[in-house]
Each structure stands twice: as structure tokens, then as C-alpha cells.
Design an enzyme around this catalytic site. Structure first.
Site, PDB file in Angstrom:
ATOM      1  N   PHE A  59      -5.611   1.862   3.979  1.00 24.57           N
ATOM      2  CA  PHE A  59      -6.927   2.497   3.977  1.00 24.57           C
ATOM      3  C   PHE A  59      -7.226   3.019   5.381  1.00 24.57           C
ATOM      4  O   PHE A  59      -6.494   2.735   6.330  1.00 24.57           O
ATOM      5  CB  PHE A  59      -8.001   1.499   3.543  1.00 24.57           C
ATOM      6  CG  PHE A  59      -7.760   0.914   2.167  1.00 24.57           C
ATOM      7  CD1 PHE A  59      -8.356   1.475   1.046  1.00 24.57           C
ATOM      8  CD2 PHE A  59      -6.940  -0.184   1.998  1.00 24.57           C
ATOM      9  CE1 PHE A  59      -8.125   0.958  -0.217  1.00 24.57           C
ATOM     10  CE2 PHE A  59      -6.695  -0.716   0.744  1.00 24.57           C
ATOM     11  CZ  PHE A  59      -7.285  -0.145  -0.374  1.00 24.57           C
ATOM     12  N   SER A 110      -5.750   0.469  -6.244  1.00 28.94           N
ATOM     13  CA  SER A 110      -6.351  -0.376  -5.212  1.00 28.94           C
ATOM     14  C   SER A 110      -7.625   0.274  -4.687  1.00 28.94           C
ATOM     15  O   SER A 110      -7.615   1.461  -4.340  1.00 28.94           O
ATOM     16  CB  SER A 110      -5.375  -0.586  -4.053  1.00 28.94           C
ATOM     17  OG  SER A 110      -4.253  -1.327  -4.453  1.00 28.94           O
ATOM     18  N   CYS A 170      -9.048  -5.455  -0.254  1.00 29.64           N
ATOM     19  CA  CYS A 170      -8.244  -4.666  -1.183  1.00 29.64           C
ATOM     20  C   CYS A 170      -8.171  -5.383  -2.524  1.00 29.64           C
ATOM     21  O   CYS A 170      -7.636  -6.486  -2.625  1.00 29.64           O
ATOM     22  CB  CYS A 170      -6.840  -4.472  -0.606  1.00 29.64           C
ATOM     23  SG  CYS A 170      -5.746  -3.518  -1.684  1.00 29.64           S
ATOM     24  N   THR A 219      -7.661  -4.934  -7.013  1.00 29.24           N
ATOM     25  CA  THR A 219      -6.992  -4.140  -8.045  1.00 29.24           C
ATOM     26  C   THR A 219      -7.928  -3.870  -9.208  1.00 29.24           C
ATOM     27  O   THR A 219      -8.554  -4.800  -9.740  1.00 29.24           O
ATOM     28  CB  THR A 219      -5.741  -4.878  -8.557  1.00 29.24           C
ATOM     29  OG1 THR A 219      -4.856  -5.106  -7.466  1.00 29.24           O
ATOM     30  CG2 THR A 219      -5.028  -4.066  -9.622  1.00 29.24           C
ATOM     31  N   ALA A 222      -9.445 -13.743  -6.761  1.00 25.68           N
ATOM     32  CA  ALA A 222      -8.920 -15.105  -6.783  1.00 25.68           C
ATOM     33  C   ALA A 222      -9.699 -15.963  -5.788  1.00 25.68           C
ATOM     34  O   ALA A 222     -10.426 -15.451  -4.928  1.00 25.68           O
ATOM     35  CB  ALA A 222      -7.431 -15.105  -6.431  1.00 25.68           C
ATOM     36  N   HIS A 263      -6.952  -6.393   4.136  1.00 25.27           N
ATOM     37  CA  HIS A 263      -6.633  -7.812   4.004  1.00 25.27           C
ATOM     38  C   HIS A 263      -7.532  -8.550   4.980  1.00 25.27           C
ATOM     39  O   HIS A 263      -7.243  -8.616   6.183  1.00 25.27           O
ATOM     40  CB  HIS A 263      -5.161  -8.078   4.308  1.00 25.27           C
ATOM     41  CG  HIS A 263      -4.233  -7.395   3.363  1.00 25.27           C
ATOM     42  ND1 HIS A 263      -2.892  -7.226   3.634  1.00 25.27           N
ATOM     43  CD2 HIS A 263      -4.442  -6.837   2.142  1.00 25.27           C
ATOM     44  CE1 HIS A 263      -2.316  -6.583   2.622  1.00 25.27           C
ATOM     45  NE2 HIS A 263      -3.238  -6.339   1.708  1.00 25.27           N
ATOM     46  N   THR A 313     -15.788   0.964  16.393  1.00 24.48           N
ATOM     47  CA  THR A 313     -15.312   0.758  17.757  1.00 24.48           C
ATOM     48  C   THR A 313     -16.077  -0.394  18.396  1.00 24.48           C
ATOM     49  O   THR A 313     -17.308  -0.437  18.343  1.00 24.48           O
ATOM     50  CB  THR A 313     -15.510   2.034  18.592  1.00 24.48           C
ATOM     51  OG1 THR A 313     -14.811   3.113  17.983  1.00 24.48           O
ATOM     52  CG2 THR A 313     -14.993   1.847  20.009  1.00 24.48           C
TER      53      THR A 313
END
Length: 236
Positions: A2, A41, A48, A50, A68, A106, A157
Site C-alpha cells: 500500500f 486486500s 491489511c 481480506t 483473527a 502489517h 511525516t
């Protein structure tokens, strides 16, 4: 992969929990479902996830994702409520301009907003990272002034860092405030943090070289840098 440039704000329309995790339904998402497929995704607040099911028409376009327990533990998504807005970004296409920075979506950890102050039309936010643990070491080595960070999936930033207080800050211009959820979060709210993965790769390469692994080129480079620093300090 991404970019950290948020495409759209969706709305949590339902939450279904069980022992293994939960399913979120994100409504009002039609603009990012035009080329959608099951299995795609989508980064939701920087995580991220699904797509397991979607409908481009109903509820302004909706999709479902499964979270999960590991994801719930690492992110703020388990605290979302029906009606909450979330940042959405589709996986980067090869044909688009690359505007933000490389974001894996992630999430590494969450941080807490501890201060927010207007600065003209901009907004300055200060965050504090949790105490490090053996399972989750400090992320501060990867957080540097003017470096990149993804907060709730938004590429920003870093404007300041205080390692002793475990804090760092960012500034949101007016345009950014209008396009993401972060500007609406209050002091005390949690945010999802992903540090720049380039720093992680560099650290691993340096550690490998110093421990006898890695390439000869990397090891020679590190030795040259150390020698130059010691020479300038008059220690060799």
C-alpha cells in the site's frame, strides 16, 4: 503493498464476534469496490484484511472482512463500534503513481494520543508508544524526525521524537484532516502504528554483518563508517 494514501472513509455497519475473532462489515464503501473481488486486500485503519464478501450497491456499497485474534490484539479494530468511520485503501496497482511510502499494512502496535494542538489551520498530534516487552520490543529505533510512519494506515511525516518519553509527533494539514479519521480522534484514543519497513531491513542487515553473516560489501561499509567516526573523534 500500500502507499498510505487513504482513498475513502467507510463506516462500520455490523460486528459479529466469536471465539476465533470477528467479522466487520464496512458500509458506504462503493468508491473502492468498483473493481473489487472476493479475496482482494484492503487496508482498514492500516491493517491489511481480506475481502470475504461484498455488494457494490446495498448500503452504499459494503464489504466484509475477517479479523483473527492476532489482528485484534495488534490493532485498534477490536475497539471499533457500529457507526465508526475507518480509513480505507486498496492494494497498490502497478499502473498508479506512488505518492506515500511503502506500507505493508502489517500493524506493529498501537499508540495513544496524548496531546493535540491547533497550529494555524494545521493540527499537531503527539503520541506515546506502550512500554516495550520481550515479546514486543521498542519501535523507537525506527522512528526518526522527518521519517515516515503509517498511523491508522495514513502515510505521515514525523515532526518530533522523544525517546525518553516514548513519544513522537506529526502535523496534519487541512486537506489531510478532512480525508482521514485521525483528526477526529480525541486525546486518549488508540491508533494503529506501522513503522517504516526500510529501517527494519537496514537494522537486520547491519546485525547480520556485525555477527559475521551478511555480505562482504555490507560488512566493509560498516567498518569504514565506524573507522571514519572514530578518526574524526581522534580515537584512532
Amino acid at each position: 503493498m500500500f502507499t498510505g494514501l487513504i482513498e475513502h472513509l467507510g463506516t462500520v455497519s455490523s460486528i459479529e464476534r466469536d471465539a476465533g475473532g470477528c467479522t466487520l462489515t464496512i458500509a458506504e464503501s462503493a468508491p473502492i469496490l468498483t473493481d473489487g473481488h472476493v479475496g482482494d486486500s484492503i487496508a482498514v485503519n492500516g491493517a491489511c484484511l481480506t475481502v470475504t464478501e461484498f455488494d457494490k450497491e446495498a448500503q452504499g456499497g459494503w464489504f466484509k472482512v475477517w479479523l483473527a485474534n492476532e489482528t485484534l490484539d495488534r490493532t485498534d479494530l477490536g475497539e471499533r463500534k457500529v457507526g465508526d468511520q475507518v480509513n480505507l485503501e486498496r492494494a497498490m496497482g502497478a499502473h498508479v503513481r506512488f505518492g506515500g511510502h511503502f506500507v505493508q499494512a502489517h500493524v506493529d502496535t498501537t499508540a495513544t494520543i496524548i496531546d493535540r494542538k491547533p497550529d494555524g489551520e494545521s493540527l499537531r498530534l503527539l503520541f506515546q508508544l506502550p512500554e516495550p516487552t520481550p515479546e514486543r520490543p521498542s519501535l523507537l529505533p525506527y522512528i526518526i524526525p522527518k521519517g515516515y510512519i503509517a498511523i491508522d494506515g495514513t502515510s505521515l511525516t514525523i515532526t518530533q521524537v522523544d525517546d525518553s518519553q516514548r513519544t513522537f509527533g506529526v502535523m496534519l494539514i487541512t486537506h489531510t484532516q478532512e480525508k482521514i479519521t485521525l483528526s477526529k480522534k480525541a486525546v486518549g484514543a488508540k491508533v494503529n502504528i506501522e513503522v517504516d519497513m526500510v529501517g527494519k531491513f537496514v537494522e537486520k542487515s547491519v546485525h547480520a554483518s556485525l555477527s559475521g553473516g551478511g555480505s562482504e560489501v555490507m560488512r566493509d561499509t560498516i567498518e569504514k563508517i565506524v573507522e571514519d567516526v572514530l578518526t574524526k573523534k581522534g580515537l584512532v
